[in-house]
Design an enzyme around this catalytic site. Structure first.
Site, PDB file in Angstrom:
ATOM      1  N   HIS A 128      -6.755  -4.493  -1.252  1.00  0.00           N
ATOM      2  CA  HIS A 128      -5.976  -5.728  -1.231  1.00  0.00           C
ATOM      3  C   HIS A 128      -6.212  -6.548  -2.497  1.00  0.00           C
ATOM      4  O   HIS A 128      -6.060  -7.769  -2.483  1.00  0.00           O
ATOM      5  CB  HIS A 128      -6.338  -6.573  -0.011  1.00  0.00           C
ATOM      6  CG  HIS A 128      -6.101  -5.890   1.285  1.00  0.00           C
ATOM      7  ND1 HIS A 128      -7.088  -5.185   1.940  1.00  0.00           N
ATOM      8  CD2 HIS A 128      -4.985  -5.783   2.042  1.00  0.00           C
ATOM      9  CE1 HIS A 128      -6.585  -4.679   3.052  1.00  0.00           C
ATOM     10  NE2 HIS A 128      -5.313  -5.028   3.135  1.00  0.00           N
ATOM     11  N   HIS A 154       0.821  -1.213   0.000  1.00  0.00           N
ATOM     12  CA  HIS A 154       0.000   0.000   0.000  1.00  0.00           C
ATOM     13  C   HIS A 154       0.857   1.267   0.000  1.00  0.00           C
ATOM     14  O   HIS A 154       0.355   2.352   0.293  1.00  0.00           O
ATOM     15  CB  HIS A 154      -0.913   0.025   1.231  1.00  0.00           C
ATOM     16  CG  HIS A 154      -1.752  -1.189   1.381  1.00  0.00           C
ATOM     17  ND1 HIS A 154      -2.613  -1.614   0.405  1.00  0.00           N
ATOM     18  CD2 HIS A 154      -1.860  -2.085   2.405  1.00  0.00           C
ATOM     19  CE1 HIS A 154      -3.230  -2.720   0.811  1.00  0.00           C
ATOM     20  NE2 HIS A 154      -2.784  -3.022   2.011  1.00  0.00           N
TER      21      HIS A 154
END
Length: 332
Positions: free
Chosen positions: A219, A57
């Site tokens: 995700h 991320h």
């Protein structure tokens, strides 16, 4: 799969060491861990903020370690929650006697492991408080969550709670302002192309050249539905419609806006999306106090973006505008 890596087993370790090589004046690594802390002597006069989650991320979460934001960040494997032991090491390495606030995104593994780490710290007489960010309006429940997912709105929690802690506020006060942000931030994202997790070696889902995915997570999760690709303005309008349907942003309100890239989207396209956000909000009488555009909480190489709105009051606005100095976010 084409990736600029040396091996799937070394991605997180080399990424963290590379970040330290680039930003030695900001972050250091706790030996034997996947924990980044502020460079230099441990703070002695403030509540510390700790966040983290799976890698992939970036710049979240290590990129927000520094003055006015986080004191420590914990990196799990790609898209995998860090273990309780790793979170516990972050608490021990950063906490200085005024307590620690754990900022957790609402994913089952993250919540469970951060809570276990808090219990471990409390057994050592370290005061710990927790907040859970659940800003994604796309879905109420998913395979990964009970309730809404935590996505890019988490960055506003880092910034505002971090500013409060930097002012010397106590743990209860820092937690309270973090919860105020959580109550007033909403986000939603989309993708025009999926991401590829190095260890998996293939895209997390498939889209044709004519399809986009609306309501994706961070995700590589697919979203709520697929539809035919349309203009940037029409896509922004769809995401904003869902966010504004929450009913907390109204004529006369003041907000902060984040247009967040998912990792593979050109900045030019993010600015095009932001223009429509600004036009829509102006048409509804909602004033924008601050706009942030760029990659802040990504999903590896996913092509797409998310929109976050934060409703402001005087306290939140002042804390949002407070100084910060981190590798990924700096303002004077």
């Amino acid at each position: 799969m084409k990736k600029l890596i040396n091996g799937v087993d070394n991605v997180v370790d080399e990424m963290l060491n590379g970040m330290i090589a680039a930003h030695p004046d900001y972050v250091a690594r706790v030996p034997g861990t996947e924990v980044l802390v502020r460079t230099g002597a441990k703070k002695t006069d403030k509540v510390v903020l700790i966040s983290g989650g799976g890698s992939g991320h970036e710049p979240a979460h290590g990129g927000f370690v520094g003055e006015g934001m986080l004191d420590a960040a914990v990196a799990g494997a790609v898209f995998t929650s860090p273990t309780p032991d790793q979170v516990y090491e972050a608490i021990k390495a950063s906490e200085c006697g005024k307590g620690a606030l754990l900022i957790i995104k609402n994913y089952t593994g993250d919540v469970m492991n951060f809570e276990m780490a808090a219990e471990m710290a409390e057994d050592e007489d370290i005061e710990v408080a927790k907040v859970v960010v659940a800003d994604d309006v796309a879905v109420e429940n998913s395979t990964w969550t009970t309730g809404r997912r935590g996505i890019a709105g988490t960055i506003f929690v880092h910034k505002i709670a971090g500013a409060k802690a930097e002012q010397g506020a106590g743990l209860a006060e820092v937690k309270a302002v973090a919860e105020k942000v959580i109550a007033n931030v909403r986000s939603m994202g989309m993708a025009i192309a999926p991401c590829t997790v190095p260890a998996v070696g293939k895209p997390s889902f498939e889209l044709t050249e004519e399809e986009v995915e609306i309501g994706i997570g961070i995700h590589g999760e697919p979203g709520t539905h697929r539809e035919k690709v349309s203009s940037a303005n029409a896509t922004v309008d769809q995401l904003l419609d869902k966010i504004l349907a929450e009913g907390i942003y109204n004529d006369g309100d003041e907000v902060a806006v984040m247009v967040n890239g998912m990792g593979g989207t050109p900045l030019s396209e993010l600015y095009i999306a932001n223009l429509e956000v600004a036009n829509v909000l102006a048409g509804k009488g909602i004033k924008i106090a601050k706009t942030i555009v760029g990659n802040y909480m990504t999903s590896l190489d996913m092509e797409g973006f998310s929109i976050s709105l934060l409703k402001l009051d005087d306290e939140l606005k002042a804390l949002l505008e407070a100084p910060a100095d981190t590798p990924a976010f700096t303002q004077k």
